[in-house]
Design a protein around this motif. Structure first.
Motif, PDB file in Angstrom:
ATOM      1  N   PHE A 203       0.864  -1.178   0.000  1.00 43.09           N
ATOM      2  CA  PHE A 203       0.000   0.000   0.000  1.00 43.09           C
ATOM      3  C   PHE A 203       0.899   1.226   0.000  1.00 43.09           C
ATOM      4  N   SER A 204       0.640   2.136  -0.931  1.00 41.95           N
ATOM      5  CA  SER A 204       1.436   3.357  -1.018  1.00 41.95           C
ATOM      6  C   SER A 204       0.530   4.560  -1.160  1.00 41.95           C
ATOM      7  N   ASN A 205       1.003   5.706  -0.642  1.00 40.07           N
ATOM      8  CA  ASN A 205       0.299   6.971  -0.825  1.00 40.07           C
ATOM      9  C   ASN A 205       1.323   8.091  -0.908  1.00 40.07           C
ATOM     10  N   ALA A 206       0.826   9.293  -1.007  1.00 40.50           N
ATOM     11  CA  ALA A 206       1.721  10.432  -1.195  1.00 40.50           C
ATOM     12  C   ALA A 206       2.510  10.778   0.066  1.00 40.50           C
ATOM     13  N   VAL A 207       2.047  10.317   1.212  1.00 48.04           N
ATOM     14  CA  VAL A 207       2.692  10.637   2.484  1.00 48.04           C
ATOM     15  C   VAL A 207       3.285   9.361   3.070  1.00 48.04           C
ATOM     16  N   GLY A 208       4.585   9.365   3.365  1.00 43.32           N
ATOM     17  CA  GLY A 208       5.209   8.222   4.010  1.00 43.32           C
ATOM     18  C   GLY A 208       5.662   7.163   3.019  1.00 43.32           C
ATOM     19  N   MET A 209       6.393   6.185   3.556  1.00 48.41           N
ATOM     20  CA  MET A 209       6.921   5.094   2.739  1.00 48.41           C
ATOM     21  C   MET A 209       5.844   4.035   2.495  1.00 48.41           C
ATOM     22  N   PRO A 210       5.925   3.312   1.380  1.00 46.73           N
ATOM     23  CA  PRO A 210       4.987   2.199   1.144  1.00 46.73           C
ATOM     24  C   PRO A 210       5.114   1.154   2.246  1.00 46.73           C
ATOM     25  N   VAL A 211       4.010   0.482   2.552  1.00 47.60           N
ATOM     26  CA  VAL A 211       4.025  -0.551   3.585  1.00 47.60           C
ATOM     27  C   VAL A 211       3.566  -1.873   2.976  1.00 47.60           C
ATOM     28  N   LYS A 212       4.026  -2.965   3.575  1.00 50.81           N
ATOM     29  CA  LYS A 212       3.641  -4.303   3.145  1.00 50.81           C
ATOM     30  C   LYS A 212       2.515  -4.821   4.050  1.00 50.81           C
ATOM     31  N   ILE A 213       1.518  -5.418   3.443  1.00 56.83           N
ATOM     32  CA  ILE A 213       0.389  -6.005   4.171  1.00 56.83           C
ATOM     33  C   ILE A 213       0.277  -7.458   3.745  1.00 56.83           C
ATOM     34  N   ARG A 214       0.277  -8.351   4.712  1.00 50.64           N
ATOM     35  CA  ARG A 214       0.099  -9.777   4.414  1.00 50.64           C
ATOM     36  C   ARG A 214      -1.200 -10.240   5.048  1.00 50.64           C
ATOM     37  N   THR A 215      -2.019 -10.953   4.306  1.00 49.87           N
ATOM     38  CA  THR A 215      -3.319 -11.399   4.815  1.00 49.87           C
ATOM     39  C   THR A 215      -3.330 -12.903   5.041  1.00 49.87           C
ATOM     40  N   MET A 216      -3.868 -13.289   6.191  1.00 45.41           N
ATOM     41  CA  MET A 216      -4.036 -14.699   6.532  1.00 45.41           C
ATOM     42  C   MET A 216      -5.531 -14.920   6.776  1.00 45.41           C
ATOM     43  N   VAL A 217      -6.185 -15.627   5.880  1.00 47.58           N
ATOM     44  CA  VAL A 217      -7.634 -15.821   5.965  1.00 47.58           C
ATOM     45  C   VAL A 217      -7.945 -16.962   6.934  1.00 47.58           C
ATOM     46  N   LEU A 218      -8.797 -16.679   7.903  1.00 43.72           N
ATOM     47  CA  LEU A 218      -9.176 -17.682   8.897  1.00 43.72           C
ATOM     48  C   LEU A 218     -10.369 -18.498   8.399  1.00 43.72           C
ATOM     49  N   ALA A 219     -10.258 -19.805   8.523  1.00 38.76           N
ATOM     50  CA  ALA A 219     -11.367 -20.675   8.122  1.00 38.76           C
ATOM     51  C   ALA A 219     -12.518 -20.559   9.103  1.00 38.76           C
ATOM     52  N   GLN A 220     -12.202 -20.295  10.361  1.00 30.94           N
ATOM     53  CA  GLN A 220     -13.224 -20.181  11.395  1.00 30.94           C
ATOM     54  C   GLN A 220     -12.725 -19.215  12.460  1.00 30.94           C
TER      55      GLN A 220
END
Length: 255
Positions: A203-220
């Motif tokens: 995720f990147s925007n005009a303010v600040g450095m880009p950040v990494k997002i990792r998603t872990m989907v829960l089955a329950q």
């Protein structure tokens, strides 16, 4: 002397296994989870470690270990030995705040407002982070467990002005993200950038450095707060453990 045939033996073994499973499940529920750890004993009690029910934590000078157990979140400051027996008195306000922070209904109530750009929910004074662990903080990134891939909400700390950014998946899909002025929440653009288990996004925007997002989907998703913490610890969702640790700062125990 009694003779037991093979069928009876298998039935007996199944019964014993079931009883053992129930015992393990009960033991797993009644435990503590380390949500933050700093100091000399950080390797002994790392973030995400689950501790048996009724255990004691022995800390050295300079240790600060934040745990979540049946009593709620609390900070243990070394040196000293602390029993994690769930019997520490906790004010009702703190317990309600924890329940609200971990409730999946928070996203449902604010989803319409987030889509339309309206102010969502009660206004908090100088928020330092999301008020719900299921919100993804785009200013910090990290690994997040996802309860429902179709209703993920992106949170930003500054909501006064309109905000924009770009979400890019490791598979090459991307989407622009725009918050209207006054809105801290925005629905993840799943139609363009699907939420995938184990996927990494930038995720990147005009303010600040880009950040990494990792998603872990829960089955329950468990209904008990402590069980939820245990699941996200198992999945390595450290961003959400950090949120729980921040909640504990106002109710420190130890000295």
């Amino acid at each position: 002397m009694f003779l037991v045939d093979g069928k009876q033996l298998r039935a007996l073994a199944a019964s014993v296994s079931a009883i053992a499973g129930l015992a393990l499940t009960s033991h797993a529920v009644a435990q503590s989870v380390v949500v933050r750890s700093t100091g000399p004993s950080a390797q002994t009690y790392p973030q995400g470690r689950k501790l048996p029910a009724g255990t004691s934590v022995t800390l050295k000078a300079g240790d600060h270990v934040t745990v979540l157990d049946k009593a709620g979140t609390r900070v243990l400051n070394g040196p000293g030995t602390f029993a994690l027996n769930g019997e520490v008195n906790r004010d009702a306000g703190g317990g309600a705040q924890l329940a609200t922070m971990m409730a999946r209904t928070g996203g449902s109530r604010t989803r319409t407002g987030a889509v339309r750009g309206a102010v969502s929910g009660p206004v908090m004074s100088a928020p330092t982070g999301p008020e719900n662990i299921w919100y993804i903080d785009v200013s910090k990134g990290g690994t997040y467990c996802v309860a429902d891939p179709a209703t993920v909400l992106l949170w930003r700390p500054e909501k006064t002005e309109e905000g924009t950014g770009k979400l890019l998946s490791q598979d090459g899909s991307s989407a622009d993200v725009t918050w209207r002025a006054g809105s801290a929440l925005k629905v993840w653009p799943a139609a363009s950038v699907p939420v995938v288990d184990g996927q990494t996004y930038t995720f990147s925007n005009a303010v600040g450095m880009p950040v990494k997002i990792r998603t872990m989907v829960l089955a329950q998703v468990p209904s008990d707060e402590l069980e939820v913490a245990g699941v996200i610890a198992d999945k390595g969702c450290t961003a959400q453990l950090d949120m729980l640790a921040n909640l504990a700062q106002s109710s420190q125990v130890g000295g």
